[in-house]
Motif scaffolding. Structure first.
Motif, PDB file in Angstrom:
ATOM      1  N   LYS A  14     -13.028   1.042   5.592  1.00 26.36           N
ATOM      2  CA  LYS A  14     -13.330   0.003   6.558  1.00 26.36           C
ATOM      3  C   LYS A  14     -12.487   0.275   7.796  1.00 26.36           C
ATOM      4  O   LYS A  14     -11.388   0.779   7.695  1.00 26.36           O
ATOM      5  N   SER A  17      -9.889  -3.420   8.956  1.00 24.45           N
ATOM      6  CA  SER A  17      -8.579  -3.733   8.404  1.00 24.45           C
ATOM      7  C   SER A  17      -7.578  -2.612   8.623  1.00 24.45           C
ATOM      8  O   SER A  17      -6.417  -2.749   8.287  1.00 24.45           O
ATOM      9  N   GLN A  68      -9.459  -6.517   1.717  1.00 24.67           N
ATOM     10  CA  GLN A  68      -8.431  -5.555   2.143  1.00 24.67           C
ATOM     11  C   GLN A  68      -7.150  -5.601   1.309  1.00 24.67           C
ATOM     12  O   GLN A  68      -6.077  -5.250   1.786  1.00 24.67           O
ATOM     13  N   GLU A  71      -6.064  -2.045   0.915  1.00 21.17           N
ATOM     14  CA  GLU A  71      -5.409  -1.516   2.114  1.00 21.17           C
ATOM     15  C   GLU A  71      -4.014  -2.100   2.289  1.00 21.17           C
ATOM     16  O   GLU A  71      -3.121  -1.444   2.823  1.00 21.17           O
TER      17      GLU A  71
END
Length: 469
Positions: A14, A17, A68, A71
């Motif tokens: 993505k 993010s 996220q 992440e």
């Protein structure tokens, strides 16, 4: 990967993010310049590919990705749907996948060598409950007259297999094999379907690997075979099978298509039964220990998000899961079970708030007693062909289920202020064995510390000393 490379590398997952992670990394880099501190506990491997099957219980993976949480742990994850459970397991074993959404029996079956031999471990249980058993309209019409009715005329639940038994006997007398579908030989669905059938006096058949028979149909009244989950409704509609056990949304889809009737959920067969796990190879876990902890941290947060505020986030989760890159079924079909209800016969929708549990009741903790239950069912139906002492069950459970890794992830989340200690079991006292469980459809008590005693209680199934040769 150096911090500079990470700052300049585009995320394969993505982009929205990435900025948050870049800030985190930049702050870490600044800290190096100021204090000379090292980037301790960074994941050894950052770019990961995880596999899943199109089922609603893959939700912790999808949510960890979409919110996220991966992440936040410095992980760049790609999620990839797999064709079936065997392909998924094979790709984890050969390293094409770093890990995967797995049937709880898969790491155990692989480790003891039933099917493909490989040491697979799990440090994260993905959910409780979530499956159902559906029969065709034709079979339902034959079962229905014998089932007691409520005051409103609707069937009394749970519906036992006692009401299916006359139908199976009728088909048998006519020389018609009574075929049913399940998703994999070591799947929860296979064991739940067998459990329900046997509790109603219907023999689901034995495996006999010592004589080369792994059909699972020796002495069977109902013949069970493997069908991939998304293909269950179509296979039922084609008349190849008369019923199946599968996860959602494939029971609810039978209702929406008007081709079958879910007769029981696994919540009614065994209340709060363990379902999927997140599995990785032992070799991978040893090579990337901090990455493994980071993955578990992200998935714990995702599971909590799914259950937060009495399932308040479920409608948003359903929107995410309905995307074609995840489950790919209609919103209404997934919502029917994910938002606290379950529809049996068309129009008979009932409240089942715990049909899908992702976090409450310590759902994410990998209990040894859950592993032992699966091993007892493998032994009951002959997949484990010979007697094993209780100590063997304990040894295998501890080899495959890894609460130590889970506890390390949980403690980091607590230290970071992302979760509270009260969100987890008391790690100082936790033994990994749940108290004896009584809420099974056949009223047989399960004590994970006494697997052979448990096996001796069943009317149908191998006893501790039995061997099929």
């Amino acid at each position: 990967m150096s911090w500079y490379k990470r700052l300049t590398k585009a995320s394969p997952v993505k982009t929205k993010s990435t900025s948050r992670h870049l800030v985190k990394v930049a702050l870490s880099a600044l800290a190096i310049g100021v204090s000379g501190a090292s980037l301790a506990a960074e994941p050894e491997k950052e770019e990961l590919k995880f596999g899943f099957i199109k089922l609603t219980d893959m939700a912790p993976l999808a949510i960890a990705y979409e919110k996220q949480f991966f992440e936040d742990e410095g992980l760049y994850v790609t999620l990839e749907a797999q064709a079936n459970w065997k392909v998924l397991l094979d790709r984890v074993i050969d390293g094409q996948l770093d890990g995967a959404h797995m049937l709880a029996g898969q790491p155990l079956g692989a480790t003891i060598g039933f099917g493909t031999q490989a040491h697979i471990i799990t440090a994260f249980s993905m959910d409780l409950n979530g499956n159902g058993i559906t029969v065709s309209n034709e079979v339902w019409e034959q079962m229905k007259p014998g089932i007691p009715k409520q005051a409103d005329g609707k069937p009394v639940h749970p519906i036992k297999a006692d009401y299916l038994k006359p139908v199976v006997e009728k088909y048998k007398a006519q020389g018609k094999p009574f075929n049913m579908g399940m998703v994999f030989p070591v799947s929860t669905h296979n064991y739940e379907l067998r459990y329900w059938l046997a509790a109603g006096g219907i023999h689901p058949g034995y495996y006999a690997p010592l004589k080369g028979d792994i059909s699972g149909q020796i002495d069977a009244d109902a013949l069970l075979s493997v069908t991939p989950p998304p293909q269950m409704p179509a296979t039922l509609e084609a008349g190849t099978i008369y019923g199946y056990c599968v996860g959602e949304p494939w029971n609810q889809q039978a209702v929406f298509k008007g081709i079958g009737v879910p007769v029981i959920t696994d919540y009614e067969i065994w209340k709060d039964n363990p379902e999927k796990v997140f599995g990785v190879s032992k070799e991978w876990a040893d090579k990337y220990p901090q990455t493994h902890i980071a993955v578990v941290k992200a998935m714990i947060r995702a599971a909590k998000w799914l259950d937060d505020n009495n399932n308040a986030n479920r409608p948003e989760a359903v929107k995410i899961l309905s995307q074609s890159n995840y489950v790919g079924a209609d919103y209404e079909v997934i919502a029917n079970s994910m938002t606290g209800t379950f529809e049996y016969e068309k129009g008979d929708k009932r409240e089942v708030p715990d049909f899908n549990v992702f976090f409450r009741y310590n759902a994410t903790y990998p209990y040894y007693s859950d592993a032992v239950w699966y091993l007892t069912q493998m032994r009951r139906w002959g997949q484990i062909p010979e007697h094993k002492p209780d100590s063997w069950y304990m040894d295998i459970a501890k080899k495959v289920y890894r609460p130590d890794i889970y506890a390390a992830a949980a403690k980091e989340l607590i230290a970071e202020g992302k979760m509270a200690a009260s969100d987890f079991p008391d790690f100082a006292k936790e033994t990994g064995f749940k108290p004896p469980q009584t809420e099974f459809i056949d009223n047989i008590t399960y004590d994970g510390s006494k697997p052979n005693e448990y096996l001796s209680k069943f009317a149908i199934g191998l006893k501790p000393a039995d061997t099929l040769k």
